[in-house]
Design a protein around this motif. Structure first.
Motif, short mmCIF file in Angstrom:
data_model
loop_
_atom_site.label_atom_id
_atom_site.label_comp_id
_atom_site.label_asym_id
_atom_site.label_seq_id
_atom_site.Cartn_x
_atom_site.Cartn_y
_atom_site.Cartn_z
N MET A 13 23.01 -18.43 3.18
CA MET A 13 22.41 -17.36 2.38
C MET A 13 22.94 -16.01 2.84
SD MET A 13 18.42 -16.28 1.85
CE MET A 13 18.28 -15.80 3.56
N ILE A 14 23.29 -15.17 1.88
CA ILE A 14 23.75 -13.82 2.18
C ILE A 14 22.55 -12.87 2.07
CG2 ILE A 14 25.27 -11.95 1.49
CD1 ILE A 14 27.12 -14.07 0.28
N ARG A 15 22.24 -12.19 3.17
CA ARG A 15 21.10 -11.27 3.17
C ARG A 15 21.57 -9.88 3.60
NH1 ARG A 15 16.85 -13.63 6.49
NH2 ARG A 15 15.79 -14.41 4.64
N GLN A 16 21.14 -8.87 2.84
CA GLN A 16 21.46 -7.49 3.15
C GLN A 16 20.19 -6.65 3.20
OE1 GLN A 16 24.27 -7.00 -0.24
NE2 GLN A 16 25.65 -6.09 1.27
N ILE A 17 20.21 -5.65 4.06
CA ILE A 17 19.15 -4.64 4.11
C ILE A 17 19.76 -3.34 3.62
CG2 ILE A 17 17.57 -3.35 5.58
CD1 ILE A 17 17.62 -5.82 7.47
N LEU A 18 19.23 -2.82 2.52
CA LEU A 18 19.77 -1.62 1.88
C LEU A 18 18.90 -0.43 2.23
CD1 LEU A 18 20.04 -3.32 -1.63
CD2 LEU A 18 21.74 -3.39 0.19
N ILE A 19 19.51 0.64 2.72
CA ILE A 19 18.77 1.81 3.18
C ILE A 19 19.15 3.03 2.35
CG2 ILE A 19 18.28 3.32 5.14
CD1 ILE A 19 17.27 0.48 5.52
N GLU A 20 18.13 3.83 2.01
CA GLU A 20 18.34 5.07 1.27
C GLU A 20 17.47 6.15 1.91
OE1 GLU A 20 18.73 5.24 -3.29
OE2 GLU A 20 16.71 5.96 -2.89
N GLU A 21 18.12 7.13 2.54
CA GLU A 21 17.40 8.22 3.20
C GLU A 21 17.27 9.41 2.25
OE1 GLU A 21 15.88 8.39 5.95
OE2 GLU A 21 16.69 6.87 7.33
N ASN A 22 16.10 9.60 1.71
CA ASN A 22 15.84 10.71 0.80
C ASN A 22 15.03 11.79 1.47
OD1 ASN A 22 16.98 9.46 -1.67
ND2 ASN A 22 15.30 8.01 -1.43
N ILE A 23 15.01 12.97 0.88
CA ILE A 23 14.12 14.02 1.36
C ILE A 23 12.69 13.58 1.08
CG2 ILE A 23 13.42 16.43 1.11
CD1 ILE A 23 16.22 16.15 2.25
N GLY A 24 11.90 13.44 2.12
CA GLY A 24 10.49 13.08 1.96
C GLY A 24 10.18 11.62 2.15
N GLU A 25 11.16 10.74 2.06
CA GLU A 25 10.88 9.33 2.23
C GLU A 25 12.16 8.54 2.48
OE1 GLU A 25 8.95 8.11 -1.38
OE2 GLU A 25 10.77 8.18 -2.56
N THR A 26 12.00 7.44 3.19
CA THR A 26 13.08 6.46 3.35
C THR A 26 12.72 5.25 2.50
OG1 THR A 26 13.56 7.16 5.61
CG2 THR A 26 14.32 4.98 4.97
N ARG A 27 13.66 4.84 1.65
CA ARG A 27 13.44 3.65 0.83
C ARG A 27 14.39 2.56 1.30
NH1 ARG A 27 12.80 5.66 -5.37
NH2 ARG A 27 14.99 6.26 -5.14
N ALA A 28 13.91 1.33 1.27
CA ALA A 28 14.73 0.21 1.72
C ALA A 28 14.46 -1.00 0.85
CB ALA A 28 14.44 -0.11 3.18
N ALA A 29 15.44 -1.88 0.80
CA ALA A 29 15.31 -3.13 0.05
C ALA A 29 15.95 -4.26 0.85
CB ALA A 29 15.98 -3.02 -1.32
N VAL A 30 15.42 -5.45 0.67
CA VAL A 30 16.02 -6.65 1.23
C VAL A 30 16.56 -7.46 0.06
CG1 VAL A 30 15.62 -8.77 2.55
CG2 VAL A 30 14.38 -6.68 3.15
N ALA A 31 17.86 -7.75 0.10
CA ALA A 31 18.50 -8.53 -0.96
C ALA A 31 18.95 -9.87 -0.40
CB ALA A 31 19.70 -7.77 -1.53
N GLU A 32 18.67 -10.92 -1.15
CA GLU A 32 19.08 -12.27 -0.76
C GLU A 32 19.89 -12.89 -1.88
OE1 GLU A 32 15.20 -13.21 2.10
OE2 GLU A 32 15.40 -14.25 0.16
N ASN A 33 21.12 -13.28 -1.55
CA ASN A 33 22.02 -13.89 -2.52
C ASN A 33 22.14 -13.06 -3.79
OD1 ASN A 33 22.51 -16.07 -0.82
ND2 ASN A 33 20.82 -17.27 -1.65
N GLY A 34 22.24 -11.73 -3.61
CA GLY A 34 22.52 -10.85 -4.75
C GLY A 34 21.32 -10.33 -5.50
N ARG A 35 20.10 -10.71 -5.10
CA ARG A 35 18.89 -10.22 -5.79
C ARG A 35 17.95 -9.56 -4.79
NH1 ARG A 35 15.75 -13.34 -10.14
NH2 ARG A 35 15.77 -11.25 -11.04
#
Length: 356
Positions: free
Chosen positions: A1-23
């Motif tokens: 399984m391909i797993r990624q942790i996606l990070i987005e540092e915005n002003i006021g908040e950090t947003r993140a996502a966990v993606a598994e096999n492209g979703r």
């Protein structure tokens, strides 16, 4: 399984996502306004026992911030020497949500008096990297994923089912209900085959949506009716399998004769809706203000030499003017001090505009 942790540092908040096999299967959010205002899972505190509740076999503990924590004693019962007013060490095992404070475990810590955090949680990216060891941690804007869209879709009560059809997701105080709708789905075969194919897809997507939105407690899924027990069993197994990679504990009950699937998912903290929406179910003022800041920053990157005016409605304008999180200076560091605020009374809360 391909797993990624996606990070987005915005002003006021950090947003993140966990993606598994492209979703994308999980979404996470840390806001500047809540920094050191809430106890985070894994943090270590020296707390003070406020009261002992023999009927609950537990104690309530002041952590020095946020809601009082709930510390169950377990089968061993009340620890020796634990009394009201005692300073004790606790680790956060579950974050606060709704009207429930954080859940705590008793641990040994150095002696001391005042409630304080002894071991703060690492930043969001590091926490997720510890949970999902071996996953690649990447900046979201260096991938093909769109976190803005992902967070917006996770607030929509209707979610599409791959192959056609949709899920209508409603969260109440008591439980989560999910209705499977076949409208828009096409296929070949008998009505039974079509119903089972839809339900198998719906089971997988319902599990993803529950995990994605951080939903917990009791959930009921109203599948399209199938008469046969083998077909119902296959859908039940698909639902169990879909939760296999979920780190929360999930118990799935057999489908009823009416094709309603019931499950219980461990609550690990607040849902995305609890963080982003107000008590009426609308995006909170802070949510709208942070979205306006992202819009302004995006426009500034596209128009690098122009002075810009951010137009927002009264509630959002007041929040931004107060600047309790230091967004103004932080944004100026990114794009320069070339922006101003303007009040636009006719805008709805979610509306904003940027002009030069």
């Amino acid at each position: 399984m391909i797993r990624q942790i996606l990070i987005e540092e915005n002003i006021g908040e950090t947003r993140a996502a966990v993606a598994e096999n492209g979703r994308i299967v999980e979404l996470h959010l840390d806001r500047w306004s809540e920094l050191r205002q809430r106890a985070v899972e894994g943090e270590l505190y020296r707390g003070r026992v406020r009261r002992v509740e023999p009927a609950l076999n537990a104690a309530f503990v002041d952590l020095g911030l946020g809601e009082e924590g709930f510390m169950p004693f377990g089968k061993a019962g009340r620890p020796k020497g634990l009394h009201e007013g005692a300073a004790i060490g606790v680790r956060v095992s579950r974050e606060a949500f709704a009207d429930k404070g954080p859940t705590l475990n008793l641990v040994e810590v150095p002696a001391g008096d005042a409630p304080e955090c002894l071991e703060p949680a690492p930043i969001l990216a590091q926490r997720l990297a510890q949970i999902f060891s071996g996953a690649d941690v990447v900046w979201a804007d260096e991938t093909d994923y769109d976190l803005e869209e992902a967070f917006e879709l996770a607030m929509d009560p209707v979610a599409p089912i791959p192959g056609g059809g949709s899920l209508c997701i409603e969260q109440t105080r008591a439980m989560v209900t999910i209705d499977v709708d076949a409208e828009g789905r096409k296929g070949t075969g008998s009505p039974l085959q079509l119903a089972q194919a839809l339900n198998l897809s719906a089971a997988k997507e319902a599990a993803r949506q529950i995990r994605l939105r951080g939903l917990g407690g009791i959930a009921a899924i109203d599948f399209v009716h199938m008469r046969g027990q083998p077909e119902r069993k296959a859908v039940e197994q698909a639902l169990r399998q879909a939760f296999r990679k979920d780190r929360a504990k999930v118990d799935v009950a057999p489908l009823s004769q009416f094709c309603v699937g019931e499950l219980a998912r461990q609550r690990r903290g607040r849902t995305l809706a609890e963080i982003q929406l107000d008590d009426t179910g609308a995006p909170s003022v802070e949510t709208c203000a942070l979205a306006a800041i992202r819009r302004l920053e995006s426009e500034a990157k596209a128009q690098r030499s122009r002075k810009l005016i951010l137009q927002v409605p009264a509630e959002v304008h007041a929040w931004l003017e107060a600047d309790t999180i230091g967004w103004n200076a932080a944004l100026a560091e990114r794009i320069g001090a070339r922006f101003t605020l303007a009040l636009k009374d006719e805008f709805r809360r979610e509306e904003c505009g940027v002009k030069s």
